[in-house]
Design an enzyme around this catalytic site. Structure first.
Site, PDB file in Angstrom:
ATOM      1  N   PRO A 167       0.811  -1.233   0.000  1.00 30.02           N
ATOM      2  CA  PRO A 167       0.000   0.000   0.000  1.00 30.02           C
ATOM      3  C   PRO A 167       0.843   1.281   0.000  1.00 30.02           C
ATOM      4  CG  PRO A 167      -0.686  -1.500   1.765  1.00 30.02           C
ATOM      5  CD  PRO A 167       0.571  -2.056   1.185  1.00 30.02           C
ATOM      6  N   GLU A 188       2.634  -8.613   8.294  1.00 32.87           N
ATOM      7  CA  GLU A 188       2.679  -7.243   8.783  1.00 32.87           C
ATOM      8  C   GLU A 188       3.633  -6.380   7.957  1.00 32.87           C
ATOM      9  OE1 GLU A 188       0.889  -4.792  11.468  1.00 32.87           O
ATOM     10  OE2 GLU A 188       0.551  -6.913  11.125  1.00 32.87           O
ATOM     11  N   ARG A 204      -2.511  -7.687 -21.286  1.00 39.37           N
ATOM     12  CA  ARG A 204      -3.443  -7.309 -22.356  1.00 39.37           C
ATOM     13  C   ARG A 204      -2.860  -6.248 -23.293  1.00 39.37           C
ATOM     14  NH1 ARG A 204      -6.426  -3.028 -21.754  1.00 39.37           N
ATOM     15  NH2 ARG A 204      -8.341  -3.789 -22.710  1.00 39.37           N
ATOM     16  N   ASP A 233      -8.961   2.189 -25.389  1.00 37.91           N
ATOM     17  CA  ASP A 233      -9.336   2.047 -23.976  1.00 37.91           C
ATOM     18  C   ASP A 233      -9.444   3.385 -23.281  1.00 37.91           C
ATOM     19  OD1 ASP A 233      -9.343  -0.668 -23.788  1.00 37.91           O
ATOM     20  OD2 ASP A 233      -7.280  -0.833 -23.098  1.00 37.91           O
TER      21      ASP A 233
HETATM   22  N1  ADE Z   1      -0.982  -5.159  -0.469  1.00 33.27           N
HETATM   23  C1  ADE Z   1      -1.916  -4.821   0.440  1.00 33.27           C
HETATM   24  N2  ADE Z   1      -2.646  -3.773   0.031  1.00 33.27           N
HETATM   25  C2  ADE Z   1      -2.153  -3.406  -1.194  1.00 33.27           C
HETATM   26  C3  ADE Z   1      -2.469  -2.401  -2.136  1.00 33.27           C
HETATM   27  N3  ADE Z   1      -3.441  -1.513  -1.918  1.00 33.27           N
HETATM   28  N4  ADE Z   1      -1.751  -2.340  -3.278  1.00 33.27           N
HETATM   29  C4  ADE Z   1      -0.740  -3.208  -3.487  1.00 33.27           C
HETATM   30  N5  ADE Z   1      -0.403  -4.182  -2.645  1.00 33.27           N
HETATM   31  C5  ADE Z   1      -1.095  -4.294  -1.502  1.00 33.27           C
END
Ligand code: ADE
Length: 250
Positions: free
Chosen positions: A87, A114, A152, A167
């Site tokens: 994230p 974690e 793709r 696209d």
């Molecule tokens: N792993 C956990 N959440 C994620 C996300 N939003 N993007 C990429 N990998 C992740």
């Protein structure tokens, strides 16, 4: 193109990678995808891949050794891009998909715990990617999203190459509305212009509807775009139409 995925849950990938465009692209030899359980590269008898964090606190941290060894086992002559899904990574978009689609070899690392030992980020990984501002239980679903969008784009992956070129996001605009038979369904008609056979008018209508949709749903995309004279004129028409509508409501 070769794609490697390092994961503790290889079974998650089988359905997605064997179906539809991704399945066909592999059958046609357009992409060669390998999914590896990096537990195989653990140095311990029990296949340990994680440990408690130095400094204390909850959760487990992925150890560096299994991932370094797994990547080193994959590397051939050229150094692949090694992508960590997390994230905190760079927000993913079509531009990054187009950039990655040009690479010969990509390695995706998917974690489920974690965190990762920081040395993985510093000395193994070349890119960190996030697919959005929300937290998944692991990087697997995120890697599938990224891999799908890259495969793709490979020449020959889509039956009709045109469909990737038009696209949403590739053109910078959202796509115009599509219709197929029947020309009338439950009283709802297909716009006459699409049945007219007049190609130039149809192209103009499609561009205008793309602009309308982008303006309504994603105005920030329009701000980034270099507008052609035709686009400027169509946007002016949309504004005129809106003004008229506003007046008739008064
Ligand atoms: N792993 C956990 N959440 C994620 C996300 N939003 N993007 C990429 N990998 C992740």
């Amino acid at each position: 193109m070769r794609i490697d995925v390092l994961t503790l849950f290889p079974e998650m990938f089988s359905g997605v990678f064997s179906s539809s465009i991704l399945g066909k692209a592999q059958e046609r030899g357009i992409v060669d995808i390998h999914v590896t359980n990096f537990r195989e590269f653990s140095e311990s008898k029990h296949g340990t891949v994680d440990d408690t964090p130095y400094g204390g606190g909850g959760g487990m941290v992925l150890k560096p050794e299994p991932l370094f060894r797994a990547v080193e086992a994959i590397e051939s002559g050229t150094k692949p891009r090694v992508i960590l899904m997390c994230p905190q990574g760079k927000p993913y978009n079509q531009r990054l998909a187009e950039e990655l689609a040009k690479e010969e070899h990509l390695v995706f690392i998917c974690g489920h715990y974690e965190g990762y030992d920081e040395r993985i980020r510093q000395f193994l990984v070349t890119d960190e990617i996030s697919i959005g501002d929300y937290v998944l239980t692991g990087g697997e679903l995120a890697a599938m999203v990224v891999i799908d969008s890259i495969v793709r784009l490979q020449p020959g992956a889509l039956g009709n190459q045109m469909s990737a070129e038009t696209d949403s996001f590739t053109t910078g605009l959202l796509e115009y509305p599509h219709y197929t038979r029947p020309a009338e369904f439950r009283g709802w008609k297909v716009p006459d212009i699409l049945l007219s056979g007049h190609h130039a008018n149809i192209e103009r209508w499609r561009l205008k509807e793309s602009l309308r949709r982008t303006r309504e749903r994603r105005p920030e995309l329009l701000e980034k775009l270099d507008l052609t004279e035709e686009m400027k004129q169509l946007l002016a028409e949309l504004e005129q139409e809106e003004k008229k509508q506003g007046q008739s409501m008064e």
